[in-house]
Design a protein around this motif. Structure first.
Motif, PDB file in Angstrom:
ATOM      1  N   GLY A 174       9.456   0.318 -47.693  1.00 59.27           N
ATOM      2  CA  GLY A 174       8.207   0.964 -48.072  1.00 59.27           C
ATOM      3  C   GLY A 174       7.512   1.697 -46.945  1.00 59.27           C
ATOM      4  N   GLU A 175       6.206   1.407 -46.816  1.00 58.28           N
ATOM      5  CA  GLU A 175       5.379   2.104 -45.835  1.00 58.28           C
ATOM      6  C   GLU A 175       5.821   1.842 -44.406  1.00 58.28           C
ATOM      7  N   LEU A 176       6.248   0.624 -44.106  1.00 59.98           N
ATOM      8  CA  LEU A 176       6.718   0.306 -42.757  1.00 59.98           C
ATOM      9  C   LEU A 176       7.932   1.155 -42.412  1.00 59.98           C
ATOM     10  N   LEU A 177       8.876   1.270 -43.322  1.00 64.32           N
ATOM     11  CA  LEU A 177      10.078   2.052 -43.064  1.00 64.32           C
ATOM     12  C   LEU A 177       9.729   3.529 -42.879  1.00 64.32           C
ATOM     13  N   ALA A 178       8.865   4.063 -43.710  1.00 64.24           N
ATOM     14  CA  ALA A 178       8.464   5.470 -43.599  1.00 64.24           C
ATOM     15  C   ALA A 178       7.750   5.730 -42.271  1.00 64.24           C
ATOM     16  N   GLU A 179       6.837   4.840 -41.896  1.00 69.53           N
ATOM     17  CA  GLU A 179       6.099   5.010 -40.638  1.00 69.53           C
ATOM     18  C   GLU A 179       7.030   4.830 -39.443  1.00 69.53           C
ATOM     19  N   PHE A 180       7.940   3.871 -39.527  1.00 70.74           N
ATOM     20  CA  PHE A 180       8.910   3.674 -38.452  1.00 70.74           C
ATOM     21  C   PHE A 180       9.732   4.941 -38.257  1.00 70.74           C
ATOM     22  N   ARG A 181      10.260   5.499 -39.324  1.00 69.24           N
ATOM     23  CA  ARG A 181      11.093   6.704 -39.223  1.00 69.24           C
ATOM     24  C   ARG A 181      10.327   7.861 -38.595  1.00 69.24           C
ATOM     25  N   ARG A 182       9.080   8.042 -39.012  1.00 71.68           N
ATOM     26  CA  ARG A 182       8.262   9.129 -38.469  1.00 71.68           C
ATOM     27  C   ARG A 182       8.049   8.936 -36.973  1.00 71.68           C
TER      28      ARG A 182
END
Length: 85
Positions: A20-28
């Motif tokens: 979710g949000e953690l994965l998206a923020e990590f990737r960014r």
């Protein structure tokens, strides 16, 4: 692939994957700090952000990449240090 040495018999639980949000923020943040052009400030900022995150696979791997990139102060291969010191 099995770990070698003492890790073979270690009682270590596998890490979970980010979602979710953690994965998206990590990737960014990973792309921004550890992409083709890197700076010490960007890598340090990414490491600071990682300190507050749960220890999931991506966070552990991201920390290893950022620490290695921070230790390497010169441009190497496809990665360029924007602050080549």
């Amino acid at each position: 692939i099995r770990p070698s040495g003492n890790l073979q018999n270690a009682d270590v639980a596998p890490l979970q994957r980010a979602e979710g949000e953690l994965l998206a923020e990590f990737r960014r943040r990973f792309e921004e700090a550890c992409g083709v052009v890197r700076t010490a400030d960007g890598l340090r900022g990414f490491l600071e952000w990682l300190d507050g995150q749960p220890q999931v696979n991506e966070v552990v791997l991201g920390r290893l990449v950022a620490q290695a990139a921070l230790a390497r102060q010169r441009s190497l291969g496809a990665h360029f240090r924007g602050d080549d010191v």
